[in-house]
Design a protein around this motif. Structure first.
Motif, PDB file in Angstrom:
ATOM      1  N   GLN A 159      -0.123  14.448   3.034  1.00 53.02           N
ATOM      2  CA  GLN A 159      -1.086  15.197   3.849  1.00 53.02           C
ATOM      3  C   GLN A 159      -0.385  15.852   5.038  1.00 53.02           C
ATOM      4  OE1 GLN A 159      -4.384  15.931   3.307  1.00 53.02           O
ATOM      5  NE2 GLN A 159      -3.912  15.081   1.295  1.00 53.02           N
ATOM      6  N   GLN A 215       0.522   9.141   0.106  1.00 51.89           N
ATOM      7  CA  GLN A 215      -0.558  10.128   0.233  1.00 51.89           C
ATOM      8  C   GLN A 215      -0.680  10.618   1.674  1.00 51.89           C
ATOM      9  OE1 GLN A 215      -4.025   8.170  -1.364  1.00 51.89           O
ATOM     10  NE2 GLN A 215      -3.317   8.323  -3.480  1.00 51.89           N
ATOM     11  N   CYS A 216      -0.543   9.716   2.627  1.00 50.04           N
ATOM     12  CA  CYS A 216      -0.601  10.105   4.038  1.00 50.04           C
ATOM     13  C   CYS A 216       0.552  11.057   4.376  1.00 50.04           C
ATOM     14  CB  CYS A 216      -0.550   8.879   4.946  1.00 50.04           C
ATOM     15  SG  CYS A 216      -2.037   7.863   4.868  1.00 50.04           S
ATOM     16  N   ASP A 266       1.449   3.562  -2.292  1.00 54.74           N
ATOM     17  CA  ASP A 266       0.832   4.804  -2.776  1.00 54.74           C
ATOM     18  C   ASP A 266      -0.008   5.461  -1.691  1.00 54.74           C
ATOM     19  OD1 ASP A 266       1.994   4.576  -5.273  1.00 54.74           O
ATOM     20  OD2 ASP A 266       0.319   3.438  -6.109  1.00 54.74           O
ATOM     21  N   GLU A 267      -0.715   4.639  -0.926  1.00 51.41           N
ATOM     22  CA  GLU A 267      -1.531   5.158   0.172  1.00 51.41           C
ATOM     23  C   GLU A 267      -0.643   5.781   1.251  1.00 51.41           C
ATOM     24  OE1 GLU A 267      -4.863   3.418   3.273  1.00 51.41           O
ATOM     25  OE2 GLU A 267      -4.377   2.261   1.482  1.00 51.41           O
ATOM     26  N   ARG A 307       0.835  -1.202   0.000  1.00 54.70           N
ATOM     27  CA  ARG A 307       0.000   0.000   0.000  1.00 54.70           C
ATOM     28  C   ARG A 307       0.873   1.256   0.000  1.00 54.70           C
ATOM     29  NH1 ARG A 307      -4.794  -1.375   4.182  1.00 54.70           N
ATOM     30  NH2 ARG A 307      -5.586   0.563   3.347  1.00 54.70           N
TER      31      ARG A 307
END
Length: 186
Positions: free
Chosen positions: A14, A10-11, A6-7, A4
Motif C-alpha cells: 500500500q 500488504q501494508c 502476509d499482512e 502476520r
C-alpha cells in the motif's frame, strides 16, 4: 514476528502504491519476504533499495544473504566485498563471506574471514562455529574443537556448534562424545 507476514507485505505494498521509491517499505517488505523464505522476491526488494541508496549497508547485506541462499555464490562474494567496504568493522558481512567461501571449498580463505568477524565481535557464536567447521575440513580437528568449545562456552544451546562438534568426534571415532553432542543438538 507475529506470524502476520502476509499482512505486513500488504501494508508495504500500500505504501509502495503511493510512493514506489519508499526505501523503508521496500526494505521491510524484503525482510518479511526473506523470513517467509521467498528469497527471489526478497532479493528484488533489496536490489531496489540498493539502487535507490547504493550506500545502504542493511539492504546490501540482506541481498548478499539471499544470493548465498539461492546458490549465487560469486555474486554474494562480490556483494560482501562491497558491503565490507561500507562498514569494514561490522562482523556479519565477514561471517557471510566466510560462509560463502566455505561453501566453495575455500576453507583457508573462509577462516581468515571468520577471524575478521571475530576481531570485531569475539562473542560471535556463529562465526566461531563456522570457523570450527572450516578447520575440520582442513583436518585441523583439535583447533576446530577448540573453536566449537569457545562457541559453546558463550552459548551452550548453539545447535550449530553441538552438531559440528558431534560430526568431528564421529570422524575421530569418539562415539560416546559424539552421541553426547548430538543429544544436546536438540
Amino acid at each position: 514476528n507475529l506470524g502476520r507476514g502476509d499482512e505486513g507485505i500488504q501494508c508495504c505494498d500500500q505504501v509502495l502504491l503511493i510512493d514506489p521509491k519508499n526505501f523503508l517499505a521496500l526494505l521491510t517488505k524484503g525482510q518479511t519476504l526473506h523470513q517467509l523464505q521467498q528469497k527471489e522476491k526478497a532479493l528484488n526488494c533489496y536490489e531496489q533499495c540498493v539502487s535507490l541508496y547504493p550506500g545502504s549497508f542493511s539492504a546490501g547485506h540482506n541481498a548478499n544473504c539471499c544470493l548465498a541462499d539461492l546458490g549465487r555464490l560469486d555474486e554474494a562474494l562480490a556483494g560482501c566485498d562491497r558491503v565490507i567496504k561500507l562498514q569494514p568493522r561490522y562482523p556479519k558481512p565477514w561471517n557471510l563471506k566466510g560462509s560463502v567461501l566455505s561453501k566453495q571449498g575455500k576453507h583457508r580463505e573462509s577462516i581468515a574471514c571468520f577471524d575478521q568477524a571475530l576481531t570485531h565481535d569475539p562473542q560471535f557464536v556463529e562465526a566461531l562455529a563456522k570457523k570450527g567447521h572450516s578447520l575440520s575440513k582442513l583436518n585441523q580437528f583439535i583447533d576446530a574443537i577448540t573453536c566449537l568449545d569457545a562457541a559453546l562456552a558463550i552459548d551452550p544451546k548453539s545447535t550449530m556448534s553441538w552438531s559440528e562438534k558431534g560430526r568431528i568426534l564421529l570422524l575421530l571415532k569418539k562415539y560416546r562424545g559424539s552421541i553426547v553432542c548430538y543429544d544436546k543438538d536438540r
